[in-house]
Design a protein around this motif. Structure first.
Motif, PDB file in Angstrom:
ATOM      1  N   GLY A  80       1.477  -8.313  -9.263  1.00 12.29           N
ATOM      2  CA  GLY A  80       2.570  -7.980  -8.366  1.00 12.29           C
ATOM      3  C   GLY A  80       3.036  -9.185  -7.581  1.00 12.29           C
ATOM      4  O   GLY A  80       2.508 -10.294  -7.712  1.00 12.29           O
ATOM      5  N   VAL A  81       4.044  -8.967  -6.724  1.00 12.08           N
ATOM      6  CA  VAL A  81       4.602 -10.074  -5.942  1.00 12.08           C
ATOM      7  C   VAL A  81       4.039 -10.124  -4.533  1.00 12.08           C
ATOM      8  O   VAL A  81       4.077 -11.172  -3.883  1.00 12.08           O
ATOM      9  N   ASP A  82       3.522  -9.019  -4.023  1.00 16.64           N
ATOM     10  CA  ASP A  82       2.967  -8.997  -2.668  1.00 16.64           C
ATOM     11  C   ASP A  82       2.135  -7.735  -2.507  1.00 16.64           C
ATOM     12  O   ASP A  82       2.313  -6.755  -3.254  1.00 16.64           O
ATOM     13  N   GLY A  83       1.237  -7.771  -1.543  1.00 20.69           N
ATOM     14  CA  GLY A  83       0.396  -6.610  -1.294  1.00 20.69           C
ATOM     15  C   GLY A  83      -0.054  -6.569   0.149  1.00 20.69           C
ATOM     16  O   GLY A  83      -0.007  -7.577   0.865  1.00 20.69           O
ATOM     17  N   ILE A  84      -0.492  -5.410   0.575  1.00 20.17           N
ATOM     18  CA  ILE A  84      -0.969  -5.237   1.940  1.00 20.17           C
ATOM     19  C   ILE A  84      -2.141  -4.268   1.923  1.00 20.17           C
ATOM     20  O   ILE A  84      -2.167  -3.330   1.123  1.00 20.17           O
ATOM     21  N   VAL A  85      -3.122  -4.510   2.782  1.00 18.69           N
ATOM     22  CA  VAL A  85      -4.249  -3.593   2.913  1.00 18.69           C
ATOM     23  C   VAL A  85      -4.068  -2.762   4.166  1.00 18.69           C
ATOM     24  O   VAL A  85      -3.541  -3.229   5.178  1.00 18.69           O
ATOM     25  N   VAL A  86      -4.504  -1.503   4.072  1.00 16.41           N
ATOM     26  CA  VAL A  86      -4.386  -0.561   5.180  1.00 16.41           C
ATOM     27  C   VAL A  86      -5.718   0.155   5.377  1.00 16.41           C
ATOM     28  O   VAL A  86      -6.718  -0.180   4.747  1.00 16.41           O
ATOM     29  N   SER A  87      -5.728   1.161   6.256  1.00 17.95           N
ATOM     30  CA  SER A  87      -6.985   1.717   6.749  1.00 17.95           C
ATOM     31  C   SER A  87      -7.726   2.612   5.769  1.00 17.95           C
ATOM     32  O   SER A  87      -8.923   2.843   5.934  1.00 17.95           O
ATOM     33  N   SER A  88      -7.061   3.162   4.757  1.00 24.87           N
ATOM     34  CA  SER A  88      -7.725   4.042   3.790  1.00 24.87           C
ATOM     35  C   SER A  88      -6.820   4.248   2.587  1.00 24.87           C
ATOM     36  O   SER A  88      -5.625   3.907   2.630  1.00 24.87           O
ATOM     37  N   GLY A  89      -7.369   4.834   1.538  1.00 23.81           N
ATOM     38  CA  GLY A  89      -6.561   5.176   0.389  1.00 23.81           C
ATOM     39  C   GLY A  89      -5.495   6.200   0.729  1.00 23.81           C
ATOM     40  O   GLY A  89      -4.362   6.125   0.242  1.00 23.81           O
ATOM     41  N   GLN A  90      -5.853   7.185   1.556  1.00 23.54           N
ATOM     42  CA  GLN A  90      -4.873   8.186   1.979  1.00 23.54           C
ATOM     43  C   GLN A  90      -3.744   7.541   2.775  1.00 23.54           C
ATOM     44  O   GLN A  90      -2.569   7.894   2.615  1.00 23.54           O
ATOM     45  N   ALA A  91      -4.087   6.593   3.645  1.00 23.94           N
ATOM     46  CA  ALA A  91      -3.059   5.880   4.406  1.00 23.94           C
ATOM     47  C   ALA A  91      -2.154   5.098   3.470  1.00 23.94           C
ATOM     48  O   ALA A  91      -0.938   4.988   3.703  1.00 23.94           O
ATOM     49  N   ALA A  92      -2.734   4.548   2.392  1.00 28.00           N
ATOM     50  CA  ALA A  92      -1.927   3.803   1.428  1.00 28.00           C
ATOM     51  C   ALA A  92      -0.911   4.714   0.749  1.00 28.00           C
ATOM     52  O   ALA A  92       0.258   4.345   0.571  1.00 28.00           O
ATOM     53  N   ILE A  93      -1.341   5.915   0.358  1.00 32.26           N
ATOM     54  CA  ILE A  93      -0.427   6.862  -0.281  1.00 32.26           C
ATOM     55  C   ILE A  93       0.701   7.246   0.664  1.00 32.26           C
ATOM     56  O   ILE A  93       1.884   7.213   0.310  1.00 32.26           O
ATOM     57  N   ALA A  94       0.336   7.613   1.890  1.00 24.48           N
ATOM     58  CA  ALA A  94       1.339   8.037   2.874  1.00 24.48           C
ATOM     59  C   ALA A  94       2.326   6.913   3.171  1.00 24.48           C
ATOM     60  O   ALA A  94       3.550   7.115   3.168  1.00 24.48           O
ATOM     61  N   ALA A  95       1.813   5.698   3.408  1.00 22.68           N
ATOM     62  CA  ALA A  95       2.688   4.577   3.733  1.00 22.68           C
ATOM     63  C   ALA A  95       3.591   4.228   2.555  1.00 22.68           C
ATOM     64  O   ALA A  95       4.778   3.932   2.733  1.00 22.68           O
ATOM     65  N   ALA A  96       3.032   4.274   1.347  1.00 24.41           N
ATOM     66  CA  ALA A  96       3.826   3.954   0.165  1.00 24.41           C
ATOM     67  C   ALA A  96       4.998   4.909   0.013  1.00 24.41           C
ATOM     68  O   ALA A  96       6.130   4.494  -0.294  1.00 24.41           O
ATOM     69  N   LEU A  97       4.755   6.203   0.222  1.00 27.52           N
ATOM     70  CA  LEU A  97       5.818   7.198   0.032  1.00 27.52           C
ATOM     71  C   LEU A  97       6.792   7.230   1.208  1.00 27.52           C
ATOM     72  O   LEU A  97       8.001   7.418   1.010  1.00 27.52           O
ATOM     73  N   PHE A  98       6.294   7.038   2.434  1.00 29.12           N
ATOM     74  CA  PHE A  98       7.203   7.026   3.577  1.00 29.12           C
ATOM     75  C   PHE A  98       8.128   5.811   3.557  1.00 29.12           C
ATOM     76  O   PHE A  98       9.175   5.821   4.208  1.00 29.12           O
ATOM     77  N   THR A  99       7.751   4.777   2.842  1.00 26.96           N
ATOM     78  CA  THR A  99       8.635   3.613   2.700  1.00 26.96           C
ATOM     79  C   THR A  99       9.767   3.910   1.716  1.00 26.96           C
ATOM     80  O   THR A  99      10.815   3.259   1.751  1.00 26.96           O
ATOM     81  N   LEU A 100       9.567   4.903   0.864  1.00 31.07           N
ATOM     82  CA  LEU A 100      10.585   5.290  -0.108  1.00 31.07           C
ATOM     83  C   LEU A 100      11.426   6.472   0.342  1.00 31.07           C
ATOM     84  O   LEU A 100      12.598   6.575  -0.025  1.00 31.07           O
ATOM     85  N   ALA A 101      10.816   7.385   1.076  1.00 32.36           N
ATOM     86  CA  ALA A 101      11.443   8.692   1.309  1.00 32.36           C
ATOM     87  C   ALA A 101      11.421   9.070   2.774  1.00 32.36           C
ATOM     88  O   ALA A 101      10.624   8.554   3.572  1.00 32.36           O
TER      89      ALA A 101
END
Length: 432
Positions: A80-101
């Motif tokens: 990939g071109v960039d990445g970020i770490v967050v507090s949990s896998g669930q947080a990653a899912i939520a953040a990923a989708l809230f950035t889209l929708a």
């Protein structure tokens, strides 16, 4: 001084990619930058940092040097071109989708998802206005296309769905998503970037629960989001206006500002900054140490899992083994295509005696730890119907393939012989 790891092999990049030699101390190991904030050199420096015009950080809520190394290393390993770490896998899912929708928007998802993800989809995400609609994994293109609406913002799936290992046809789903003008989001936790890199098959965004094999030792919680950099946000600006339009007069859009990494730029500077799912740098320090040995551990995990699965398939107390590394598994051919290095380390078995047999099996284990987790160096076991899927009705569990005797095993790094000895002990108890 950042290390260059462009054309190097995976085993080298898992150690060096994204690493920065501390300018003052020359520390070889990435330090733990245990700080909330960073001193501005003067008034203008503070203004520039908050405006995003400076290469220096403003606050650790979304930008910490230790965490940045991990994000860049995972992006490198995934392609990939960039990445970020967050507090949990669930947080990653939520953040990923809230950035889209946003509220009122629509996500299409394959049915074979981890129950914790489905619980969040029908719980917190639904209460915040996101609608998730499930489509059978192997539904034809016309059925997928018929489910797309003007409010659809992504297709969501898992590389190796937990717990039944129904390997997903990533390339086909990517084609369906792009025909609809939306990105393909893939949770690739069970595969890790060593076994499969979804971006190479057309995925646009990759998610990990870094708590699992990436960290590898069952000692930390964390998540990651990687931007593949291949989705054309500008061409699909009607669905993603927040990325292609200027947020206010005189300010460039995220596409203008970040180019191919516009999605990750928005996620870091808006979603993560505002929601604050920050992972402690102490946890990321352990994650980085785990990543350094990922290939070595995954080779052993996979070898152990295959040996254990082959043995379990021959036991009379076991009515079914779900492991796509077995030639008899319905997903074996697909696994050979997408997972040439091995089909992961989750082996799920169904016991002939149902729940009562599962109880006896779990209680008889001595080496294997009965607990909820996967991706540990230790072998773990859990009865799914009474724990992770306990909130579902019996009918819902059966529809999801969760039978009364279903046990999920996360195969660790112990001797395969010793794992089998303990499983045999459990199966003897299960037989009564």
């Amino acid at each position: 001084m950042s290390e260059v790891a462009g054309d190097q092999d995976f085993e080298t990049r898992q150690i060096h990619a994204g690493a920065v030699i501390d300018a003052q101390t020359k520390a070889r190991v990435t330090p733990i930058y245990q700080t909330a904030g960073y001193v501005f050199s003067d008034f203008d420096d503070g203004e520039d940092r908050f405006a995003g015009r400076s290469g220096f950080r403003a606050y650790s809520r979304n930008e910490n040097p230790t965490n940045a190394v991990a994000g860049q290393r995972l992006a490198n390993l995934e392609g990939g071109v960039d990445g970020i770490v967050v507090s949990s896998g669930q947080a990653a899912i939520a953040a990923a989708l809230f950035t889209l929708a946003q509220a009122g928007d629509h996500i299409l998802a394959t049915r074979s998802l981890y129950e914790g993800t489905r619980e969040m989809f029908r719980g917190a995400l639904r209460r915040q206005g996101l609608q998730v609609e499930y489509v059978p994994d192997d539904a034809d293109e016309s059925e997928w296309a018929s489910r797309v609406t003007e409010r659809t913002r992504a297709i969501y799936t898992e590389t190796i769905p937990n717990p039944l290992n129904q390997v997903v046809d990533l390339e086909r789903l990517a084609g369906i998503a792009h025909a609809a003008g939306v990105p393909l989001v893939v949770d690739s936790t069970v595969a890790t970037p060593y076994l499969c890199r979804p971006i190479e098959w057309g995925a646009d965004i990759v998610i990990h629960s870094t708590s699992k094999w990436l960290a590898g030792h069952g000692s930390v919680i964390g998540g990651a989001i990687i931007d593949g950099g291949g989705f054309d946000w500008a061409a699909n600006g009607d669905r993603f206006p927040h990325l292609v339009e200027s947020p206010r007069p005189g300010v460039p859009s995220f596409v203008d500002r970040f180019g191919v990494s516009a999605y990750l730029g928005y996620l870091r500077t808006v979603t993560v900054l505002e929601y604050g799912p920050t992972v402690p740098p102490t946890s990321t320090f352990l994650l980085l140490h785990g990543i350094e040995t990922l290939s070595l551990r995954m080779d052993k995990h996979v070898a152990n899992a295959l040996e254990v699965a082959e043995w379990l398939a021959e036991q009379p107390e076991v009515t079914a083994v779900s492991y796509p590394g077995l030639p008899s598994d319905p997903f074996h051919t697909r696994a050979q295509r997408y997972l040439p290095r091995g089909a992961g380390a989750v082996v799920t078995i169904d016991l002939a005696g149902g729940r009562a047999a599962a109880r006896r099996f779990i209680d008889a284990l001595e080496l294997i730890s009965p607990m909820t987790h996967i991706g540990d160096v230790r072998t773990l076991a859990i009865h799914l119907g009474s724990t992770i899927h306990a909130k579902l009705s019996e009918e819902e569990r059966l529809e999801a393939g969760i039978t009364p005797g279903l046990i999920r095993l996360s195969i660790g790094l112990e001797s395969a012989r010793d794992i089998v000895v303990d499983l045999a002990r459990g199966l003897r108890a299960a037989a009564g």
